[in-house]
Enzyme design. Structure first.
Site, mmCIF file in Angstrom:
data_model
loop_
_atom_site.group_PDB
_atom_site.id
_atom_site.type_symbol
_atom_site.label_atom_id
_atom_site.label_comp_id
_atom_site.label_asym_id
_atom_site.label_seq_id
_atom_site.Cartn_x
_atom_site.Cartn_y
_atom_site.Cartn_z
ATOM 1 N N SER A 75 2.332 -7.525 3.409
ATOM 2 C CA SER A 75 1.178 -7.664 4.321
ATOM 3 C C SER A 75 -0.088 -7.064 3.731
ATOM 4 C CB SER A 75 1.463 -6.937 5.643
ATOM 5 O OG SER A 75 2.485 -7.564 6.339
ATOM 6 N N ARG A 115 -5.954 -3.630 21.533
ATOM 7 C CA ARG A 115 -5.333 -4.934 21.307
ATOM 8 C C ARG A 115 -4.354 -5.394 22.365
ATOM 9 N NH1 ARG A 115 -4.117 -4.801 14.989
ATOM 10 N NH2 ARG A 115 -6.327 -4.932 14.577
ATOM 11 N N HIS A 157 -1.529 -9.538 17.832
ATOM 12 C CA HIS A 157 -2.975 -9.568 17.569
ATOM 13 C C HIS A 157 -3.570 -10.620 18.494
ATOM 14 C CE1 HIS A 157 -6.825 -9.779 15.580
ATOM 15 N NE2 HIS A 157 -6.473 -8.788 14.774
ATOM 16 N N TRP A 188 -2.813 -9.191 2.646
ATOM 17 C CA TRP A 188 -3.375 -10.067 3.676
ATOM 18 C C TRP A 188 -4.346 -9.344 4.619
ATOM 19 C CZ3 TRP A 188 0.101 -14.420 5.893
ATOM 20 C CH2 TRP A 188 0.850 -14.994 4.856
ATOM 21 N N ALA A 216 0.823 -1.221 0.000
ATOM 22 C CA ALA A 216 0.000 0.000 0.000
ATOM 23 C C ALA A 216 0.853 1.265 0.000
ATOM 24 C CB ALA A 216 -0.913 -0.015 1.218
ATOM 25 N N ALA A 217 1.932 1.281 0.799
ATOM 26 C CA ALA A 217 2.750 2.492 0.892
ATOM 27 C C ALA A 217 3.546 2.712 -0.395
ATOM 28 C CB ALA A 217 3.696 2.381 2.090
ATOM 29 N N ARG A 226 -0.660 0.459 18.092
ATOM 30 C CA ARG A 226 -1.456 0.940 16.945
ATOM 31 C C ARG A 226 -2.937 0.642 17.139
ATOM 32 N NH1 ARG A 226 -3.339 -1.643 12.106
ATOM 33 N NH2 ARG A 226 -2.365 -3.565 12.802
ATOM 34 N N GLY A 281 -9.521 -6.690 8.123
ATOM 35 C CA GLY A 281 -10.551 -5.836 8.725
ATOM 36 C C GLY A 281 -10.932 -4.645 7.877
ATOM 37 N N SER A 323 -3.255 1.324 10.049
ATOM 38 C CA SER A 323 -1.950 1.203 9.377
ATOM 39 C C SER A 323 -2.048 1.304 7.866
ATOM 40 C CB SER A 323 -1.253 -0.095 9.779
ATOM 41 O OG SER A 323 -2.076 -1.171 9.511
ATOM 42 N N LEU A 324 -3.075 0.721 7.261
ATOM 43 C CA LEU A 324 -3.216 0.934 5.817
ATOM 44 C C LEU A 324 -3.371 2.432 5.574
ATOM 45 C CD1 LEU A 324 -5.540 -2.038 4.814
ATOM 46 C CD2 LEU A 324 -3.189 -1.659 4.058
ATOM 47 N N LYS A 337 10.830 -7.904 -3.428
ATOM 48 C CA LYS A 337 11.366 -9.271 -3.413
ATOM 49 C C LYS A 337 10.180 -10.219 -3.610
ATOM 50 C CE LYS A 337 11.485 -9.705 1.618
ATOM 51 N NZ LYS A 337 12.293 -9.898 2.809
HETATM 52 P P1 FAD Z 1 3.827 -4.378 2.797
HETATM 53 O O1 FAD Z 1 2.460 -4.428 2.244
HETATM 54 O O2 FAD Z 1 4.187 -5.416 3.797
HETATM 55 O O3 FAD Z 1 4.816 -4.472 1.560
HETATM 56 C C1 FAD Z 1 6.208 -4.596 1.734
HETATM 57 C C2 FAD Z 1 6.842 -4.644 0.370
HETATM 58 O O4 FAD Z 1 8.258 -4.498 0.497
HETATM 59 C C3 FAD Z 1 6.601 -5.945 -0.379
HETATM 60 O O5 FAD Z 1 6.376 -5.655 -1.732
HETATM 61 C C4 FAD Z 1 7.931 -6.674 -0.210
HETATM 62 O O6 FAD Z 1 8.219 -7.579 -1.265
HETATM 63 C C5 FAD Z 1 8.890 -5.501 -0.251
HETATM 64 N N1 FAD Z 1 10.197 -5.777 0.352
HETATM 65 C C6 FAD Z 1 10.497 -6.054 1.638
HETATM 66 N N2 FAD Z 1 11.810 -6.252 1.785
HETATM 67 C C7 FAD Z 1 12.363 -6.096 0.565
HETATM 68 C C8 FAD Z 1 13.671 -6.182 0.053
HETATM 69 N N3 FAD Z 1 14.734 -6.501 0.812
HETATM 70 N N4 FAD Z 1 13.866 -5.965 -1.265
HETATM 71 C C9 FAD Z 1 12.834 -5.671 -2.083
HETATM 72 N N5 FAD Z 1 11.574 -5.571 -1.658
HETATM 73 C C10 FAD Z 1 11.337 -5.780 -0.347
HETATM 74 N N6 FAD Z 1 -3.842 -2.973 8.649
HETATM 75 C C11 FAD Z 1 -4.994 -2.268 8.539
HETATM 76 O O7 FAD Z 1 -4.950 -1.032 8.548
HETATM 77 N N7 FAD Z 1 -6.178 -2.901 8.424
HETATM 78 C C12 FAD Z 1 -6.295 -4.259 8.417
HETATM 79 O O8 FAD Z 1 -7.388 -4.787 8.300
HETATM 80 C C13 FAD Z 1 -5.109 -5.025 8.546
HETATM 81 N N8 FAD Z 1 -5.153 -6.376 8.563
HETATM 82 C C14 FAD Z 1 -3.984 -7.093 8.598
HETATM 83 C C15 FAD Z 1 -4.034 -8.480 8.524
HETATM 84 C C16 FAD Z 1 -2.860 -9.213 8.498
HETATM 85 C C17 FAD Z 1 -2.912 -10.711 8.405
HETATM 86 C C18 FAD Z 1 -1.615 -8.552 8.557
HETATM 87 C C19 FAD Z 1 -0.331 -9.325 8.538
HETATM 88 C C20 FAD Z 1 -1.560 -7.162 8.651
HETATM 89 C C21 FAD Z 1 -2.746 -6.430 8.666
HETATM 90 N N9 FAD Z 1 -2.720 -5.037 8.738
HETATM 91 C C22 FAD Z 1 -3.888 -4.327 8.643
HETATM 92 C C23 FAD Z 1 -1.453 -4.307 8.694
HETATM 93 C C24 FAD Z 1 -1.218 -3.826 7.263
HETATM 94 O O9 FAD Z 1 -1.624 -4.837 6.353
HETATM 95 C C25 FAD Z 1 0.236 -3.495 7.011
HETATM 96 O O10 FAD Z 1 0.718 -2.669 8.023
HETATM 97 C C26 FAD Z 1 0.406 -2.753 5.689
HETATM 98 O O11 FAD Z 1 -0.199 -3.476 4.649
HETATM 99 C C27 FAD Z 1 1.880 -2.532 5.394
HETATM 100 O O12 FAD Z 1 1.987 -2.028 4.088
HETATM 101 P P2 FAD Z 1 3.409 -1.589 3.545
HETATM 102 O O13 FAD Z 1 3.159 -1.037 2.193
HETATM 103 O O14 FAD Z 1 4.102 -0.771 4.539
HETATM 104 O O15 FAD Z 1 4.214 -2.974 3.445
HETATM 105 C C1 SIN Z 2 -7.910 -7.204 11.756
HETATM 106 O O1 SIN Z 2 -8.654 -7.352 10.782
HETATM 107 O O2 SIN Z 2 -8.175 -7.581 12.893
HETATM 108 C C2 SIN Z 2 -6.619 -6.530 11.539
HETATM 109 C C3 SIN Z 2 -6.847 -5.083 11.563
HETATM 110 C C4 SIN Z 2 -5.545 -4.385 11.724
HETATM 111 O O3 SIN Z 2 -4.506 -5.008 11.905
HETATM 112 O O4 SIN Z 2 -5.572 -3.158 11.686
#
Ligand code: FAD
Ligand code: SIN
Length: 529
Positions: free
Chosen positions: A39, A286, A239, A42, A12-13, A382, A45, A387-388, A32
């Site tokens: 995440s 949490r 969690h 995945w 997302a970021a 958090r 919520g 976080s999204l 990678k």
């Molecule tokens: P990520 O989506 O984790 O992406 C990381 C990226 O970096 C990937 O593309 C990966 O390949 C890349 N990367 C990492 N290391 C390297 C490297 N060395 N070289 C090249 N690429 C690399 N948050 C919410 O707000 N609501 C929710 O409902 C929620 N539910 C969740 C459920 C689960 C099961 C989990 C695990 C988390 C949940 N979260 C939720 C948290 C949220 O999903 C994450 O905090 C958020 O998606 C992180 O996004 P990001 O873009 O920072 O990183």
């Molecule tokens: C969940 O759906 O319980 C995860 C929500 C979150 O991590 O923000």
């Protein structure tokens, strides 16, 4: 190859930053493994935003600060929460099919669910698989953009800095990354005027985690090694409700199950137990719910507790949680008539690379956004579904700052290629597997939900021993993704333990028997390289 900007991470970021940057410059996004391996895909919520007529920004800000136990930076909290409705509008424009309350479609009709710590219904969602819908929409837009090049299968090893310039400058200026092409095994320097790290969290440092395999703290470790500060790494979120199953080890049962009426039951006594711990019951923040479950499990010698929503109509349960319902049914659990066995598991890395409100790190040319950062939003814990939101707001903020200052970003100078002259192919892969397992075990046992100084010191002692072994291996053998991740996992473990040892109080997610009270003033734990 040189691009205008490199974004590391396609969650997302990263994709939010790339789509904003691509309005004016060309962008390389690398990840990678696959482009959907983070995440983001995945998330279950949803995304928190003030959209209900009875809700206010002030409420969401207060809930975020209460969950964060006062360690949040208020300006950051306001900055993010006030931008949430716009972020949701942008996702709708990209085609994210958020659930609505009636047949009539439209943003005013969004169905809002509820999660722990929120005083109002404010979570927009796509059934119980919000992350997948968001990831797919962002990826579609990025793939269609002529200014964006997407390269999966690139595991970044280190940041390229002034130390790697052909005419050595020794400056901390970041010029891109050295990355392993996972298909060919070759290491390439990707350079750019600016670099954005969006590499996600470090959850896999723990034996039990809801996070995907690649959550090994790579960005945090790379930034640290290059000279950036990291903050609040002791604030690891657990969690409360990960499925307890001997085969399926990291399947989350969304907090929205509790938001829609799910109750936590002690399977030994058959009684609901949250009333003993907090008046908000199952919807307390949490950290409180996870500690309560941990305490029941330890006190009664249980393997798990039950999460039960079978008192709600079966149609309602299937309608709200279709993904979870199907998954559990496949494992022989019908959640419409049976309770779900659950345990707490690591879920979210609250700390990370220190950034300001423009996503700037300490290093010139390096920005960061999302779970790999410490932005000040989450504080000591958090709030669910914030976080999204942080990813969307900071992905955009970092990109806007780069674009607004574009004339100040010089093109990269010639950079030395990756030096492989003194390494050979590994003949001892077993060391990597052994060390991964060891780190994850002692982190779970010694640096988990409840901590003591003695256990933290034991963990520190093991980390110090492993540093020598892993660096020795890294110096001798050609890199592989497993080795890159092991090195970063160990570095992340070190940062977590050092931060935990430095905090002489209990606050939010950091609970230690040696300092059970909170200090009068909340202070960040900031580590300097
Ligand atoms: P990520 O989506 O984790 O992406 C990381 C990226 O970096 C990937 O593309 C990966 O390949 C890349 N990367 C990492 N290391 C390297 C490297 N060395 N070289 C090249 N690429 C690399 N948050 C919410 O707000 N609501 C929710 O409902 C929620 N539910 C969740 C459920 C689960 C099961 C989990 C695990 C988390 C949940 N979260 C939720 C948290 C949220 O999903 C994450 O905090 C958020 O998606 C992180 O996004 P990001 O873009 O920072 O990183
Ligand atoms: C969940 O759906 O319980 C995860 C929500 C979150 O991590 O923000």
């Amino acid at each position: 190859m040189t691009y205008d900007v490199i974004v590391v991470g396609s969650g997302a970021a990263g994709l939010t930053a790339a789509l904003t940057l691509a309005e004016q410059v060309n962008v390389l996004v690398i990840a990678k493994g696959s482009l959907t391996g983070g995440s983001t895909a995945w998330a279950q919520g949803g995304i928190a935003a003030v959209l209900d007529a009875g809700d206010t920004f002030a409420n969401h800000i207060r809930d975020t600060m209460v969950a964060g136990a006062g360690l949040n930076r208020r300006e950051t909290v306001e900055f993010v929460i006030e931008r949430a409705p716009e972020a949701i509008d942008r996702l709708i424009a990209l085609g994210v099919p958020f659930n609505t309350v009636s047949a009539a479609e439209g943003p005013d009709n969004l169905h809002l669910t509820r999660e722990g710590g929120h005083s109002h219904r404010r979570i927009v969602h796509v059934d119980d698989a919000t992350g997948w819908a968001v990831q797919a929409a962002l990826l579609r837009a990025a793939e269609a953009h002529p200014n964006i090049t997407l390269k999966p299968g690139q595991a970044c090893i280190e940041l390229v800095t002034g130390r790697n310039e052909e005419r050595y400058s020794g400056s901390g200026r970041v010029w891109g990354v050295y990355a392993l092409d996972e298909a060919s095994g070759r290491v390439e320097a990707h350079t750019a005027r600016a670099t954005v790290l969006a590499t996600g969290g470090a959850g896999r440092v723990y034996q039990f985690s809801t996070a995907p395999r690649g959550a090994t703290g790579d960005g945090i470790a790379m930034a640290w090694r290059a000279g950036a500060r990291v903050g609040n790494m002791e604030m690891m979120q657990f969690h409360p409700t990960c499925l307890y199953n001997l085969e399926v080890k990291n399947f989350l049962i969304t907090e929205a199950v509790r938001g829609e009426g799910g109750r936590l039951i002690n399977p030994r006594t058959g009684k609901r137990f949250m009333e003993v711990y907090d008046e908000r019951l199952e919807l307390a923040p949490r950290d409180i719910v996870a500690r309560a479950i941990d305490s029941e499990i330890k006190r009664f010698g249980l393997d798990y507790v039950h999460l039960d929503i079978s008192h709600m109509p079966a149609e309602f349960v299937r309608g709200h949680f279709p993904t979870i319902y199907e998954k559990l049914l496949g494992l022989g659990i019908d959640m419409t008539v049976q309770p779900i066995p659950v345990v707490p598991a690591q879920h979210y890395t609250c700390g990370g690379i220190m950034i300001d409100r423009d996503g700037r790190t300490d290093l010139p040319g390096l920005y960061a956004a999302g779970e790999c950062t410490e932005s000040g939003l989450h504080g000591a814990n958090r709030l669910a579904s914030n976080s999204l939101l942080e990813c969307f707001v900071f992905g955009e903020a970092a990109a806007r700052h780069i674009l607004a200052h574009w004339d100040g970003f010089d093109p990269p100078p010639p950079i030395k290629p990756w030096d492989e002259s003194r390494v050979s192919n590994s003949d001892e892969e077993v060391i990597i597997k052994q060390n991964w397992t060891e780190i994850r075990r002692f982190m779970w046992n010694y640096v988990g939900i409840g901590r003591t100084t003695k256990r933290l010191e034991r963990a520190q002692h093991r980390i110090n021993m492993l540093f020598g072994e892993v660096e020795d291996y890294y110096g001798q053998f050609r890199v592989t993704t497993d080795l890159i991740e092991l090195r970063n996992l160990l570095q992340s473990a070190d940062l977590i333990v050092r931060s935990a040892l430095a905090r002489h109080e209990s606050r939010g997610l950091h609970y230690t028997l040696d300092y059970p009270m909170s200090a009068a003033i909340a202070k960040d734990t900031v580590l300097m390289p």
